[in-house]
Design a protein around this motif. Structure first.
Motif, short mmCIF file in Angstrom:
data_model
loop_
_atom_site.label_atom_id
_atom_site.label_comp_id
_atom_site.label_asym_id
_atom_site.label_seq_id
_atom_site.Cartn_x
_atom_site.Cartn_y
_atom_site.Cartn_z
N PHE A 68 38.62 35.65 51.30
CA PHE A 68 38.86 34.22 51.66
C PHE A 68 39.87 33.53 50.41
O PHE A 68 40.49 32.73 50.55
N LEU A 69 39.44 34.25 49.52
CA LEU A 69 40.26 33.66 48.09
C LEU A 69 41.79 33.64 48.28
O LEU A 69 42.59 32.54 48.26
N PRO A 70 42.36 34.90 48.69
CA PRO A 70 44.00 34.91 48.81
C PRO A 70 44.28 34.19 50.05
O PRO A 70 45.29 33.68 50.13
N LEU A 71 43.25 34.06 51.08
CA LEU A 71 43.64 33.40 52.21
C LEU A 71 43.63 31.83 52.09
O LEU A 71 44.76 31.20 52.46
N LEU A 72 42.80 31.35 51.12
CA LEU A 72 42.91 29.85 50.86
C LEU A 72 44.23 29.63 49.94
O LEU A 72 44.69 28.49 50.20
N ARG B 76 48.35 42.37 53.23
CA ARG B 76 48.66 43.35 52.10
C ARG B 76 47.77 42.80 50.80
O ARG B 76 47.06 43.43 50.19
N GLU B 77 47.88 41.51 50.36
CA GLU B 77 47.38 40.94 49.38
C GLU B 77 45.89 40.80 49.42
O GLU B 77 45.13 41.13 48.61
N ALA C 165 43.41 42.81 46.66
CA ALA C 165 42.52 42.06 46.07
C ALA C 165 41.00 42.80 46.17
O ALA C 165 39.98 42.84 45.39
N ARG C 166 40.76 42.94 47.56
CA ARG C 166 39.42 43.72 47.88
C ARG C 166 39.27 44.96 46.88
O ARG C 166 38.56 45.32 46.28
#
Ligand SMILES: [Fe+2]
Ligand SMILES: [Fe+2]
Length: 393
Positions: A259-263, A361-362, A366-367
């Motif tokens: 969720f960090l890249p999503l937000l 992709r990001e 990140a994961r």
């Protein structure tokens, strides 16, 4: 008489028993060992009779008059140990009879035993708990006062609808992120209050996110969109995970980590500044939730490296349970394309679709990076990241 010389003395002046003499007697006797003498000085009415009666009742012995006038000697009785002092260090195992006693307090014996199932440090503890909690306390924000709701511009209908759909998706995920820590909170022994406090703040954060995202959807009158069955299926496998550390791994490392890249994406591509601000605040909160997850998993794998394999197995198991889910729900995917592309013209869709592909992709990058930081090999991290739920959380 075991000791002829009194160990301590207490001056009661003309204080009567009914006026509080026992308070001072108990205080004076407290540091003495059984068999040691206390010299008591008092001259209220009938003092000696009351003193003798009190000694009988409390299990001490009255030894008659002392040397000076108005002085009496009493011997501390053999009273059984009534208080335990577990100390203020964080213990490896917390005892059921410690119950709700704050760490460092003395505990009167004879109380109930509590059945907190998570009562080993190795089960619940983590790194940086104090820092995470302090940040959580100082970074609280309120949907009602920190968001300039009346500054949301009038967006094209399709874009506003996409925002509402994204808010719907986020809110259902917020509920999962609220229920997971809430389920475990009541099972953790209060001796490990740093863990409970961090989780309690996490619950508060998620409640606020759910409130704020729902409000964003409703603010311009359009209201919430659709909850996808695939999303619900994915979240059910998360909130029903029975093991604490596995649940933390799935939620805080894999889910909130995704969720960090999503937000960040939703902030950068937001169609209006108010929605962008909401995403920024939520991202800051989620950063702490991920920090808790990483700190906990690092702690438990530091004690027991083999746990990495059980966490990996849980991700794989969850992926098998979700085999029928082929990808992100079209409700969510299409909304994110329109949200980030800025509209529904072919050019805007092309732009949005490219942004969303870049986001995937990001998220994967990140994961994998986070998993490798937690000691998983590059191959393991790649496999785990690929297994991770299509629903992101
Ligand atoms: Fe959240
Ligand atoms: Fe969270």
């Amino acid at each position: 008489m075991p000791h002829a010389i009194p160990k301590a003395a207490v001056e009661l002046e003309d204080l009567a028993f009914h006026e509080g003499v026992p308070v001072l007697l108990r205080r004076a006797l407290e540091p003495l060992k059984p068999g040691e003498l206390l010299e008591v000085r008092g001259d209220s009415t009938d003092f000696v009779n009351y003193l003798q009666a009190w000694c009988r009742k409390e299990g001490h012995s009255y030894h008659g008059a002392g040397k000076a006038p108005g002085c009496y000697l009493i011997e501390k009785g053999e009273i059984e140990r009534t208080v335990a002092r577990p100390g203020s260090e964080v213990a490896e195992v917390a005892e059921p009879y410690w119950g709700l006693a704050p760490r460092g307090a003395a505990i009167e014996l004879g109380g109930p035993e509590y059945s907190f199932p998570l009562r080993k440090k190795g089960d619940v503890w983590g790194q940086e708990l104090h820092t995470i909690y302090s940040k959580a306390v100082s970074n609280q924000w309120a949907a009602a006062k920190d968001i300039p709701w009346n500054e949301i511009p009038k967006l094209p209908v399709e874009v506003e609808r996409a925002v509402c759909q994204v808010m719907t998706f986020l809110t259902e995920n917020e509920f999962a992120a609220l229920y997971v820590p809430a389920r475990f909170l009541a099972r953790i022994h209060p001796h490990y209050r740093e863990v409970s406090s961090v989780l309690a703040m996490q619950v508060v954060d998620e409640a606020r996110h759910a409130e704020a995202f729902t409000r964003r959807a409703e603010e311009r009158g359009m209201g919430l969109g659709t909850t996808a069955a695939s999303g619900q299926l994915s979240l059910q496998t998360l909130i029903e995970e029975p093991d604490f550390s596995t649940a933390v791994f799935l939620l805080c490392v894999m889910g909130e980590g995704t969720f960090l890249p999503l937000l960040k994406f939703l902030e950068e591509r937001a169609p209006d500044p108010v929605t962008a601000l909401l995403m920024r605040y939520a991202h800051r909160d989620e950063g702490r939730h991920v920090a808790f997850g990483v700190g906990h998993i690092r702690y438990v794998t530091g004690l027991e490296p083999a746990r990495r394999a059980t966490f990996a197995a849980a991700v794989a198991r969850r992926s098998q349970m979700l085999a029928s889910v082929s990808g992100l729900s079209p409700f969510v995917h299409d909304a994110m394309v329109i949200y980030s592309g800025g509209g529904v013209s072919p050019a805007q869709i092309r732009r949005g679709a490219a942004f969303v592909a870049g986001l995937h992709r990001e998220m994967d990058r990140a994961r994998r990076e986070r998993l490798q930081n937690l000691g998983f090999s590059g191959d393991e991290a790649e496999a785990l990241s690929a297994y991770h739920t299509k629903n992101f959380m």
